[in-house]
Each structure stands twice: as C-alpha cells, then as structure tokens.
Design an enzyme around this catalytic site. Structure first.
Site, PDB file in Angstrom:
ATOM      1  N   ASP A  94       0.962  -1.279  -0.028  1.00  0.00           N
ATOM      2  CA  ASP A  94       0.218  -0.207   0.124  1.00  0.00           C
ATOM      3  C   ASP A  94       0.610   1.157   0.166  1.00  0.00           C
ATOM      4  O   ASP A  94       1.422   1.434   0.738  1.00  0.00           O
ATOM      5  CB  ASP A  94      -0.873  -0.053   1.105  1.00  0.00           C
ATOM      6  CG  ASP A  94      -1.806   1.247   1.223  1.00  0.00           C
ATOM      7  OD1 ASP A  94      -2.343   1.900   0.428  1.00  0.00           O
ATOM      8  OD2 ASP A  94      -2.378   1.994   2.132  1.00  0.00           O
ATOM      9  N   LYS A 101       1.411   7.958   1.664  1.00  0.00           N
ATOM     10  CA  LYS A 101       2.061   7.743   2.472  1.00  0.00           C
ATOM     11  C   LYS A 101       3.403   8.181   2.771  1.00  0.00           C
ATOM     12  O   LYS A 101       4.576   8.373   2.087  1.00  0.00           O
ATOM     13  CB  LYS A 101       2.087   6.130   3.059  1.00  0.00           C
ATOM     14  CG  LYS A 101       1.156   5.349   3.241  1.00  0.00           C
ATOM     15  CD  LYS A 101       1.272   3.903   3.511  1.00  0.00           C
ATOM     16  CE  LYS A 101       0.285   3.615   3.476  1.00  0.00           C
ATOM     17  NZ  LYS A 101      -1.125   3.730   5.008  1.00  0.00           N
ATOM     18  N   ASP A 171      -5.508   6.604  -0.282  1.00  0.00           N
ATOM     19  CA  ASP A 171      -5.223   5.518   1.261  1.00  0.00           C
ATOM     20  C   ASP A 171      -6.443   5.219   2.275  1.00  0.00           C
ATOM     21  O   ASP A 171      -5.905   4.804   2.758  1.00  0.00           O
ATOM     22  CB  ASP A 171      -4.107   6.576   2.188  1.00  0.00           C
ATOM     23  CG  ASP A 171      -3.525   5.212   2.789  1.00  0.00           C
ATOM     24  OD1 ASP A 171      -3.133   3.897   2.592  1.00  0.00           O
ATOM     25  OD2 ASP A 171      -2.833   6.121   3.784  1.00  0.00           O
ATOM     26  N   ARG A 175     -10.982  -0.178   2.512  1.00  0.00           N
ATOM     27  CA  ARG A 175     -12.744  -0.766   2.900  1.00  0.00           C
ATOM     28  C   ARG A 175     -12.687  -0.131   1.699  1.00  0.00           C
ATOM     29  O   ARG A 175     -14.507  -0.843   1.238  1.00  0.00           O
ATOM     30  CB  ARG A 175     -12.916   0.212   3.340  1.00  0.00           C
ATOM     31  CG  ARG A 175     -12.771   1.879   3.030  1.00  0.00           C
ATOM     32  CD  ARG A 175     -12.889   3.328   3.427  1.00  0.00           C
ATOM     33  NE  ARG A 175     -11.917   3.279   4.724  1.00  0.00           N
ATOM     34  CZ  ARG A 175     -11.247   4.334   5.223  1.00  0.00           C
ATOM     35  NH1 ARG A 175     -12.545   4.467   5.943  1.00  0.00           N
ATOM     36  NH2 ARG A 175     -10.720   4.079   6.531  1.00  0.00           N
TER      37      ARG A 175
END
Length: 324
Positions: A94, A101, A171, A175
């Site tokens: 990710d 990030k 990010d 979900r």
C-alpha cells in the site's frame, strides 16, 4: 495445527512485496489449501470486472500486477448449512496512492495483507483438524500503487452492491476492496455471517495501541461469540460504539457513501462504511492495524515482524460455532 497456521500467516505476511504479488499470493494460498481438501477458486481481473466489482478495481487497476480474488471453501459441515465467511484484506503493498504515505509509513506496508493471511491460515487449520463447519474465506488481493490508471480524490466508483462511493482519500483503499468482497461473500457464497479482518486504520492503532484490536459489529450475538473466543485464545479486542451520528460522517453529496470520514473517528467510521455492505447479515469487522505487526516483541510468543494476529481467535470462533 493452529500454531503452524499462525506461523503460515506470519511467514506470508513477512514476504517482501516483490515475492508476493496478488498472483503469487493466490498460488501460495491455493498450494497450501488444495492438499487439505479445501476447494479453491481464483478469479482473475476479467471475472471480477464482469461481476461489477468497481470498488475493488478502483484499487487493483493501479498496479502492473493485476488483482486476484481468492476464494477458499472448507466444507466440513452439513451440505445444507450456509457457510460462515471470513473476509481478509489482501493489499500486498500500500503506497497510499496519490495520498501517498510518508517514508516511515511505507516501511511496513507489506503487512497490509495480514488479514488475508489470517483468514487463509484459519481455513487451513479448520481443514487439517476436520472441524465440522462450512467456512469460506474471501480474499481480495491487490496492490495500491500510483499509475495513470490510479483513482484520485474526487472520483466516484460503483461497487458490486450498486452503491456508489466518493473517493476522498486514496489511502482509504482497504475498505473499498473489502466492500466488494463482503458483497461477494453474501451474494455469491450465501454467507450466513461475515467476519472481516483487516489492517484498516491508523486511527485504531492510535486508539488501542499494539496489543488490542478494534471491533465494529451489527450483531451482538456474533460479536459476543468472537469476544468469547478471544477469552480462550488470549488475544485482546475492544468493541467500538456505533452511535447513529457516526454514520453521518461517511455521507457524500455526490454518492451514496464517502470513503473517508468528514469529522474524525476513523476506526469507527471505516467499520460503519463496511457495515453498509453487510446489510442485515450478521457481521463483525476486526481492525488489526495495531496488532498485526510488531516493531518489537510485546508478547513472549512474538518476534519482530508479522504476529499472525487474529488466527487463534477466528479459529476458536469457528470451532465453537461447530459445536452449536
């Protein structure tokens, strides 16, 4: 058997991302499952696109390595019994997408598939111990990268359920893939109940630290069963409140839902987002963002790296359900 399953989950989570693309994950899980009599189905990107899994593809299409939906079915119970579905977040790496990030945050992002590793490990242990229950693991395996195909803030995508989702943060990708995986578990696998497990939110880790995972649920009974199982497994969980006001934080002016809260409470609102796709099916969301990885051992049985969080509790939950 359960100890080996925990170690399987740890080893898989510890793999560097260049050694665990979605296709490699599918091969590793299928290779471990099939000798145990677990029915394995791997859906490629064309099959999932045909199913309308637009939220899943909003993430998975960002990478050169295409997504895979991994389905593992242990049919240990009666043929007529609907399965329990275990849905595990499988983001092999990710980056955060365009909401990228920070450097320190990227270092452990190979662990963003710890939920996927956990549910696979549980099914392996159930099969090896021949636990008399029907359990199906649904694992959306993707990479969240940055590319010309990547989603950007402001996009609106349509999920498999038909619900539309406004992307306010790239990010908040876990979900999205879980939403379609939960829908798949209910609509295609006819799940009687769903437990999803995911390294979902930094908010949960900030709230509960590295020793306790968070829960959001629409079912007192199923959540109670999980907490009872945790009493036996020794893992720690805490159920978050789900007051009606929290749902307003994931409303969108242009879609059915927003993938980011408008007013904090990130761990709760992420869970409530997923609950919108569970509908009336009994469901528990398990956020292991704080417990799936150890930068230092906090328990005597831990080492630095992946912890195998959730495996013992979910196995115990299924074993207990098999007795009733």
């Amino acid at each position: 058997v359960v100890t080996r399953a925990v170690c399987f989950a740890r080893d898989l989570t510890n793999r560097p991302v260049n050694m665990l693309t979605p296709e490699m994950m599918a091969q590793a899980m299928g290779g471990a499952a099939e000798p145990l009599g677990i029915e394995t189905e791997i859906l490629d990107e064309n099959q999932t696109r045909a199913l309308g899994m637009g939220a899943y593809h909003a993430v998975g299409d960002s990478a050169a390595h295409p997504p895979r939906l991994i389905v593992l079915r242990w049919r240990g119970g009666r043929q007529e019994d609907a399965p329990v579905a275990l849905v595990g977040k499988g983001v092999c790496f990710d980056t955060g997408g365009y909401n990228i990030k920070t450097g320190p945050g990227l270092k452990t992002m190979r662990s963003d598939m710890a939920g996927a590793a956990a549910v696979c490990a549980v099914v392996l242990a159930l099969a090896e111990n021949k636990v008399p229950i029907n359990v199906t693991a649904v694992i959306p395996a993707v990479e969240n990268r940055i590319s010309p195909e990547s989603m950007v803030p402001g996009d609106v995508v349509r999920s498999m359920s038909g619900k539309t989702i406004q992307i306010n943060n790239t990010d908040a990708e876990g979900r999205l893939i879980l939403a379609d995986a939960i829908t798949y578990a209910i609509e295609k696998e006819n799940a009687a109940g769903v437990v999803d497990i995911a390294t979902l939110t930094g908010a949960c880790a900030n709230t509960l630290g590295r020793l306790t995972a968070g829960l959001v649920s629409n079912s007192d009974e199923l959540c109670g069963r999980l907490l009872s199982a945790a009493q036996k497994s020794g893992e720690q969980y805490w159920r978050f409140p789900t007051f009606p006001e929290y749902k307003k934080m994931i409303e969108s002016p242009v879609a059915d839902l927003s993938n980011q809260s408008s007013d904090g409470c990130g761990a709760i609102t992420a869970g409530l987002f997923l609950g919108e796709f569970a509908g009336g099916t009994p469901w528990v969301h398990v956020d292991i963002a704080g417990t799936a990885w150890a930068d230092r051992a906090r328990r005597e049985y831990q080492t630095v790296g992946a912890t195998g969080a959730g495996v013992t509790t979910l196995y115990q939950l299924c074993a207990d359900m098999a007795k009733t």
